[in-house]
Scaffold this active site. Structure first.
Site, mmCIF file in Angstrom:
data_model
loop_
_atom_site.group_PDB
_atom_site.id
_atom_site.type_symbol
_atom_site.label_atom_id
_atom_site.label_comp_id
_atom_site.label_asym_id
_atom_site.label_seq_id
_atom_site.Cartn_x
_atom_site.Cartn_y
_atom_site.Cartn_z
ATOM 1 N N ASP B 110 0.803 -1.232 0.000
ATOM 2 C CA ASP B 110 0.000 0.000 0.000
ATOM 3 C C ASP B 110 0.827 1.270 0.000
ATOM 4 O OD1 ASP B 110 -2.171 -1.602 0.183
ATOM 5 O OD2 ASP B 110 -2.592 -1.204 2.294
ATOM 6 N N LYS B 163 1.210 4.457 19.188
ATOM 7 C CA LYS B 163 0.291 5.592 19.403
ATOM 8 C C LYS B 163 0.634 6.372 20.682
ATOM 9 C CE LYS B 163 -3.465 3.681 16.683
ATOM 10 N NZ LYS B 163 -2.776 2.460 16.254
ATOM 11 N N ASP B 219 0.297 5.844 2.692
ATOM 12 C CA ASP B 219 -0.350 4.536 2.643
ATOM 13 C C ASP B 219 -1.659 4.746 1.868
ATOM 14 O OD1 ASP B 219 -2.125 2.445 3.156
ATOM 15 O OD2 ASP B 219 -1.298 2.043 5.125
#
Lengths: 440, 364
Positions: B110, B163, B219
């Site tokens: 991707d 994250k 992406d």
């Protein structure tokens, strides 16, 4: 008040005489027609190339015996001056006069106030047309029914879907004799789907005594006793400006018709033709469509000639400039000196005087105000509603919005900007996409 | 050298386009997505490419056959019978990847960027450890896994923070790696994640480095990012003065970054750009306005339409005065009627749209 059963046509051997009254209301009542009424009184707003009021006048001119027309309302004297001049020029045999109410007297109160003018020359009967009605005005058929039945009053009625009926005055009639048995203005419950079109033919000898007795009733007793609908009462009470004025307001629909049904030779002519009210500004679009379709059916010379890019019916004012690659119609009116650019698409819309639509823009279900400018590749769009639908709002994301997009005078929409289901007040510039909004 | 491209599934995130073609074959910048990677790998001297897929790859095999010759590469398909995650496919392809000691490239299919494979290989050789991952700087690292370096070393990775709530760095895993075949020993043949399991183990041994990516990165696995990625790709072509772009001197080009296949036909008085790709045999009518959009092969845009932030699928037709925007995606052979408005409409193949789509919706 003596009831008169005598046929009206019997007078002194001569042919009966008929006059007509167009009720135009006044400026304070035009709020629902905003933002367009901010710049022009509603009766003068043009649909299908002509002011709303002139569609009424045109219908009246088709009844040859009418020689006298009154416009009754409380707009300033000057408002209808040019219109009346035009009428006298095109129909010199008809006298047109504006009768100004200095305060709102109600539709019946206004008639009563000007009874001397109306009764001058002793006419046998007169039509009353509400100017905010869009229909084919089958006055000759009303006249025929009136004579056939020896009537004292004839009302024009039309059928609407059951769920819409209670927004109007409802008529219960005898299916066979066409006699009106019962009349209720905006009932709470379902009574009938035959509704009042706002067009009447009254015998002078019946209507004025009826109004007089309504006025008497009003002063004698607490008003509106005959009124069964508490809803109508509620909506009526706050409408009066002050107590002094309220007492004098007598309306045909609320105060007269119910009594006529009880005590008079009152008949209904049911029209199968188109009918709708012109209340909100958005309703000018369906009214435009209906009048254009009527003009098309009668092969009016005024309409633009159908072609690959003109889907009839379309009205283009002779002074408007329309690029040949623009595709217009159906149901489009283009006003004087409007400029329509290359590759523009306009459908179900009214483009007013001096407006400019730049190339490749798309205007659907909309009214483009006087001198407004629409940018290239812009899209000004409303929501299609069935022409039989009597509401001009739609629910979007749980919010009630105008189905027709309306731009007031001198608005501007930027290149490529999209405006959907908006009402835009005059002199605004829209540079970004907007939807479901009123833009102040 | 060798490479493994992690293709995975059919690419449900890129539906409705991937209902028609597997994701690697969807054209990005007018060429199948995977071709951008194959070409860059070939240019870096890669001879053997393994595509790790978990569906029957017939359609891809057929489509990519001709490119094997063109780029002088050998393409093999490693088919997972059950999804093996991001590390499992390496083990499955051990026979090819482990056949010699040369390092292998591993790519997420991707990812679109200016692939720096040559520089990456040199850097990897220079530090001499087991692996190098390409990292890219992002504005909002809190949405990704962030790479943190050893305090005493500019490229050796100390840890990953998934994250992060607090700022620990702004370099994230770009989904491109170069690894020595020795790492295959670290992987078991089971569903397993290279990011979650293999890399942390390598970090622990001080064997993993990072390599900063220059230029754009995206992406492009879903439509919104596919469009953003197209903008970045076209901008980068403009910067390089690429001949693939339509010259800004063309009267209809507005703002540059426009790529038009020579077989496409453009009408009069159009305004096209910025950031538009127009595929083979596309027909664009007069007075059409296009910006930030992708028109795939064989699509037809009728006169006066207005299209922005939209992917128009193969052989689809957009009607006159239609307006498409806000990440509308039309599948194969979709018809949008005249004067229709689509706001974020995702339309499945062979559908005909005759009423406005006013709020984002999937049209089955």
């Amino acid at each position: 008040m003596a009831t008169l059963q005598v046929p009206v046509r019997g007078k002194a051997g001569g042919a009966p005489t008929t006059k007509a009254v167009i009720l135009v209301g006044g400026p304070s009542r035009g709020t629902r027609f905003r933002p367009l009424s901010l710049d022009l009184p509603k009766p003068l707003f043009e649909v299908a190339g002509h002011p709303i009021i002139s569609h009424c006048f045109a219908a009246i001119t088709r009844v040859p015996e009418i020689r006298e027309v009154f416009i009754v309302g409380y707009y300033d004297e000057s408002v209808f001056r040019d219109f009346i001049k035009d009428c006298s020029r095109s129909h010199p045999q008809i006298s047109v006069r504006y009768l100004r109410e200095y305060q709102a007297l109600g539709t019946a109160g206004g008639l009563y106030h000007f009874r001397d003018a109306i009764l001058k020359g002793r006419p046998d009967r007169f039509f009353v047309l509400n100017a905010d009605v869009c229909c084919s005005f089958p006055l000759d058929q009303m006249l025929r029914l009136f004579e056939e039945k020896d009537a004292e009053a004839v009302i024009l009625g039309t059928r609407v879907p059951n769920d819409a009926a209670s927004n109007f005055g409802c008529i219960v009639s005898d299916a066979h004799s066409k006699r009106v048995l019962h009349y209720v203005e905006k009932p709470e419950s379902h009574i009938s789907n035959l509704i009042n079109c706002g067009v009447y033919l009254f015998s002078t000898e019946a209507i004025f005594p009826s109004i007089k007795s309504a006025i008497k009733r009003r002063t004698d007793r607490p008003r509106l006793v005959s009124y069964p609908s508490s809803d109508a009462l509620d909506s009526y009470l706050p409408a009066g400006d002050d107590d002094g004025e309220k007492n004098e307001v007598i309306r045909i629909e609320q105060d007269i018709l119910s009594d006529l049904a009880d005590s008079r030779q009152f008949y209904v002519l049911e029209t199968k033709d188109f009918w709708r009210q012109i209340k909100t500004a958005g309703s000018a679009v369906p009214a435009n469509a209906l009048y254009l379709m009527k003009a098309f059916q009668t092969q009016s010379e005024e309409l633009a000639k159908p072609s690959a890019n003109i889907l009839p019916p379309v009205f283009i004012h002779p002074t408007a400039q329309v690029d040949p690659t623009a595709k217009l119609g159906p149901n489009v009116s283009i006003g004087p000196r409007a400029v329509i650019g290359a590759g523009v698409r306009i459908k179900e819309a009214i483009v007013l005087e001096d407006a400019e639509i730049r190339h490749d823009a798309c205007v659907l279900y909309a009214i483009i105000g006087w001198s407004s400018r629409i940018g290239a590749w812009a899209r000004v769009e409303g929501t299609p509603t069935p022409v039989r639908e009597h509401s001009t709002s739609v629910v979007k994301n749980g919010v009630k919005v105008q189905s027709i997009t309306i731009l007031g005078k001198e608005c501007a929409v930027g290149d490529e900007v999209r405006v959907q289901n908006c009402v835009c007040l005059p002199y605004k510039e829209l540079k970004r996409d907007v939807q479901n909004e009123v833009i102040m | 050298m060798k490479a493994l491209i992690l293709v995975g599934g059919f690419g449900t995130r890129l539906r409705p386009l991937t209902l028609t073609l597997p994701k690697p074959l969807v054209e990005f910048g007018n060429r199948p997505m995977i071709l951008h990677q194959i070409e860059a790998l070939a240019n870096a001297g890669v001879k053997d490419i393994v595509l790790a897929v978990n569906y029957r790859p017939e359609m891809m095999t057929a489509a990519l056959k001709k490119y094997e010759q063109e780029y002088g590469v050998n393409i093999e398909y490693s088919v997972e019978t059950e999804p093996l995650g991001t590390a499992g496919p390496l083990k499955l392809a051990e026979r090819i990847l482990g056949k010699d000691d040369t390092p292998m490239f591993v790519l997420n299919s991707d990812v679109i960027c200016d692939y720096p494979f040559k520089e990456l290989a040199e850097f990897h050789k220079a530090h001499g450890n087991e692996g190098t991952i390409v990292v890219t700087k992002v504005e909002e690292p809190s949405k990704y896994g962030v790479v943190v370096h050893k305090p005493d070393h500019p490229s050796r990775i100390d840890r990953f923070v998934e994250k992060p709530v607090e700022f620990v760095g702004n370099r994230i895993n770009a989904g491109l790696y170069i690894l020595n075949p020795s790492i295959l020993k670290r992987i078991e043949l089971r569903p397993t994640s290279i990011e979650q399991e293999t890399f942390p183990a390598m970090v622990k041994d001080g064997q993993l480095h990072s390599f900063d990516l220059e230029g754009f990165w995206m992406d492009v696995g879903q439509p919104k990012d596919f469009l953003s990625g197209t903008c970045l790709y076209l901008s980068s072509l403009t910067k390089k003065g690429s001949k693939l772009l339509t010259p800004a001197t063309e009267s209809f080009v507005n703002g540059g970054n426009v790529m038009i296949d020579p077989s496409a036909k453009i009408g009069q008085n159009c305004k096209i750009g910025p950031n538009v790709t127009i595929g083979p045999n596309v027909v664009v009518g007069d007075g059409v306005r296009l910006q930030r959009c992708v028109l795939l092969a064989g699509s037809k845009i009728k006169e006066h339409a207005w299209i922005k932030s939209t992917i128009v699928g193969w052989n689809s037709t957009v009607g006159r005065w239609a307006r498409l925007e806000n990440v509308s995606v039309l599948g194969d052979d979709v018809t949008i009627g005249d004067e229709i408005y689509c706001n974020g409409a995702s339309v499945l193949p062979h559908k005909s749209i005759k009423a406005n789509v006013e709020t984002p919706a999937i049209i089955m």
